[in-house]
Design a protein around this motif. Sequence first.
Motif, PDB file in Angstrom:
ATOM      1  N   ALA A  60      49.488  32.076  44.837  1.00 33.38           N
ATOM      2  CA  ALA A  60      48.423  31.361  44.126  1.00 33.38           C
ATOM      3  C   ALA A  60      47.050  31.899  44.542  1.00 33.38           C
ATOM      4  O   ALA A  60      46.133  31.999  43.732  1.00 33.38           O
ATOM      5  CB  ALA A  60      48.514  29.868  44.398  1.00 33.38           C
ATOM      6  N   ALA A  61      46.927  32.277  45.830  1.00 33.82           N
ATOM      7  CA  ALA A  61      45.648  32.792  46.315  1.00 33.82           C
ATOM      8  C   ALA A  61      45.319  34.135  45.666  1.00 33.82           C
ATOM      9  O   ALA A  61      44.174  34.376  45.271  1.00 33.82           O
ATOM     10  CB  ALA A  61      45.698  32.940  47.838  1.00 33.82           C
ATOM     11  N   MET A  62      46.331  35.007  45.513  1.00 30.44           N
ATOM     12  CA  MET A  62      46.082  36.292  44.874  1.00 30.44           C
ATOM     13  C   MET A  62      45.709  36.103  43.415  1.00 30.44           C
ATOM     14  O   MET A  62      44.791  36.764  42.908  1.00 30.44           O
ATOM     15  CB  MET A  62      47.311  37.212  44.977  1.00 30.44           C
ATOM     16  CG  MET A  62      47.095  38.563  44.283  1.00 30.44           C
ATOM     17  SD  MET A  62      48.567  39.613  44.256  1.00 30.44           S
ATOM     18  CE  MET A  62      48.690  40.012  45.991  1.00 30.44           C
ATOM     19  N   ARG A  67      41.727  36.107  38.989  1.00 26.32           N
ATOM     20  CA  ARG A  67      40.983  35.331  37.991  1.00 26.32           C
ATOM     21  C   ARG A  67      39.473  35.435  38.228  1.00 26.32           C
ATOM     22  O   ARG A  67      38.687  35.469  37.282  1.00 26.32           O
ATOM     23  CB  ARG A  67      41.415  33.867  38.036  1.00 26.32           C
ATOM     24  CG  ARG A  67      42.770  33.597  37.394  1.00 26.32           C
ATOM     25  CD  ARG A  67      42.956  32.081  37.266  1.00 26.32           C
ATOM     26  NE  ARG A  67      44.183  31.745  36.590  1.00 26.32           N
ATOM     27  CZ  ARG A  67      44.351  31.793  35.275  1.00 26.32           C
ATOM     28  NH1 ARG A  67      43.353  32.206  34.508  1.00 26.32           N
ATOM     29  NH2 ARG A  67      45.493  31.455  34.727  1.00 26.32           N
ATOM     30  N   ALA A  68      39.086  35.490  39.491  1.00 32.91           N
ATOM     31  CA  ALA A  68      37.660  35.589  39.799  1.00 32.91           C
ATOM     32  C   ALA A  68      37.068  36.899  39.294  1.00 32.91           C
ATOM     33  O   ALA A  68      35.868  36.976  39.007  1.00 32.91           O
ATOM     34  CB  ALA A  68      37.451  35.460  41.308  1.00 32.91           C
ATOM     35  N   LEU A  69      37.909  37.918  39.173  1.00 32.57           N
ATOM     36  CA  LEU A  69      37.442  39.219  38.675  1.00 32.57           C
ATOM     37  C   LEU A  69      37.284  39.241  37.165  1.00 32.57           C
ATOM     38  O   LEU A  69      36.540  40.068  36.627  1.00 32.57           O
ATOM     39  CB  LEU A  69      38.414  40.319  39.085  1.00 32.57           C
ATOM     40  CG  LEU A  69      38.597  40.574  40.585  1.00 32.57           C
ATOM     41  CD1 LEU A  69      39.668  41.630  40.803  1.00 32.57           C
ATOM     42  CD2 LEU A  69      37.289  40.998  41.220  1.00 32.57           C
ATOM     43  N   VAL A  70      38.017  38.355  36.473  1.00 33.61           N
ATOM     44  CA  VAL A  70      38.015  38.362  35.005  1.00 33.61           C
ATOM     45  C   VAL A  70      37.756  36.941  34.478  1.00 33.61           C
ATOM     46  O   VAL A  70      38.645  36.287  33.937  1.00 33.61           O
ATOM     47  CB  VAL A  70      39.338  38.938  34.452  1.00 33.61           C
ATOM     48  CG1 VAL A  70      39.407  40.429  34.697  1.00 33.61           C
ATOM     49  CG2 VAL A  70      40.556  38.277  35.084  1.00 33.61           C
ATOM     50  N   PRO A  71      36.540  36.463  34.600  1.00 32.14           N
ATOM     51  CA  PRO A  71      36.220  35.099  34.147  1.00 32.14           C
ATOM     52  C   PRO A  71      36.538  34.867  32.679  1.00 32.14           C
ATOM     53  O   PRO A  71      36.798  33.717  32.279  1.00 32.14           O
ATOM     54  CB  PRO A  71      34.714  34.982  34.401  1.00 32.14           C
ATOM     55  CG  PRO A  71      34.362  36.077  35.327  1.00 32.14           C
ATOM     56  CD  PRO A  71      35.382  37.146  35.192  1.00 32.14           C
ATOM     57  N   SER A  72      36.540  35.911  31.875  1.00 29.77           N
ATOM     58  CA  SER A  72      36.829  35.731  30.448  1.00 29.77           C
ATOM     59  C   SER A  72      38.255  35.255  30.207  1.00 29.77           C
ATOM     60  O   SER A  72      38.563  34.750  29.126  1.00 29.77           O
ATOM     61  CB  SER A  72      36.596  37.054  29.697  1.00 29.77           C
ATOM     62  OG  SER A  72      37.512  38.041  30.130  1.00 29.77           O
ATOM     63  N   ALA A  73      39.121  35.407  31.215  1.00 30.48           N
ATOM     64  CA  ALA A  73      40.524  34.983  31.080  1.00 30.48           C
ATOM     65  C   ALA A  73      40.785  33.637  31.738  1.00 30.48           C
ATOM     66  O   ALA A  73      41.929  33.312  32.074  1.00 30.48           O
ATOM     67  CB  ALA A  73      41.444  36.035  31.673  1.00 30.48           C
ATOM     68  N   ALA A  74      39.742  32.841  31.881  1.00 28.09           N
ATOM     69  CA  ALA A  74      39.879  31.568  32.593  1.00 28.09           C
ATOM     70  C   ALA A  74      40.939  30.657  31.993  1.00 28.09           C
ATOM     71  O   ALA A  74      41.614  29.913  32.710  1.00 28.09           O
ATOM     72  CB  ALA A  74      38.530  30.854  32.622  1.00 28.09           C
ATOM     73  N   ASP A  75      41.129  30.718  30.692  1.00 22.53           N
ATOM     74  CA  ASP A  75      42.084  29.823  30.034  1.00 22.53           C
ATOM     75  C   ASP A  75      43.409  30.501  29.692  1.00 22.53           C
ATOM     76  O   ASP A  75      44.213  29.969  28.927  1.00 22.53           O
ATOM     77  CB  ASP A  75      41.459  29.255  28.744  1.00 22.53           C
ATOM     78  CG  ASP A  75      40.213  28.425  29.025  1.00 22.53           C
ATOM     79  OD1 ASP A  75      40.178  27.758  30.070  1.00 22.53           O
ATOM     80  OD2 ASP A  75      39.274  28.476  28.207  1.00 22.53           O
ATOM     81  N   THR A  76      43.623  31.689  30.253  1.00 25.02           N
ATOM     82  CA  THR A  76      44.839  32.443  29.942  1.00 25.02           C
ATOM     83  C   THR A  76      45.765  32.480  31.150  1.00 25.02           C
ATOM     84  O   THR A  76      45.330  32.793  32.271  1.00 25.02           O
ATOM     85  CB  THR A  76      44.491  33.900  29.553  1.00 25.02           C
ATOM     86  OG1 THR A  76      43.573  33.881  28.461  1.00 25.02           O
ATOM     87  CG2 THR A  76      45.748  34.667  29.162  1.00 25.02           C
TER      88      THR A  76
END
Length: 315
Positions: A60-62, A67-76
């Motif tokens: 989960a940490a990885m 996710r922090a690198l790709v904020p545009s994928a927050a809901d994916t």
Amino acid sequence: MSAETVDSWKTTLPCTRAEAEAIDAADDLAIDAVLMTTEEVEDDVTRWRLDAYSEREPTAAMIAQLRALVPSAADTAPVIEPLTPADWVAMSQDGLEPIAEGRFVVHTSAHPVAPPPGGRAFLIDAGRAFGTGHHATTSGCLAMLDGLADSSFARIIDIGTGTGLLAFAAAHLWPAAEIVATDIDPAAVDVTRENAALNAIPPLDLIVADGALNDAITARAPYDLLIANILAGPLVSMAPEVVAIAAPNATIILAGLLETQRSTVVEAFAACGCTLERMDRRGDWTILHLIAGKTRYVPTTPPDPKGRDGWALDI
């Protein structure tokens, strides 16, 4: 699929071109995975992809780090796939059509091809080392070397050789030259040795080394052609030691840097007396042709290993 057959894991998230460029430009993201960004739809800045390859199932940490690198994928939701050695072979060969640069053509076993008239074909299968020629940096270096065919070089070094492809091209262009190929990864040196046999390349001096500090490298100096297709961080860090093994007026070919990193790399080598002769921009990547100073450079400070992590490029 049984747990025993799993070799590694692939975690995928969509991203934008801007996010991909930021990931590519980062020197150390402190993520225990190899990151690769890919353009999924040509000229669509919103349709890119981030793939993270890890030896262990992502935690989960990885995933949170990715996710922090790709904020545009927050809901994916990320796509997580276990990979077997067979998966790696299939992925490495899939879609790798032959590429041609000047008198060179590079192909895999799955796509054999005859050499062009007066040229040379190299069989380079993707696998344990980087540099099949399909990445813009490697193909750009091939083109840069091809453009130097009328020059004369007696002593050549390929730093970070990967599959050995650029050293092989140099051996074809300058068969009388003494050629040294090095890599920080012993597996890459083994792959280069295997590829050299497959392609009937004359003997090369193969050295496992961190940068240009190995005694076997410095003992053969100075070199009049130096090739380093690595990454921007290591290139900047290694500039003094690389230029220190260059002969006066030597030709230096550098790659593995984004266009946004070009000025930083050029400045690092300019500080060691080099001048920019020309450059070749291929998409987001830039290949540099520099000329060493008229007198041999002597470093004034000890080598700085900072920034050397992550030498390898994708294919």
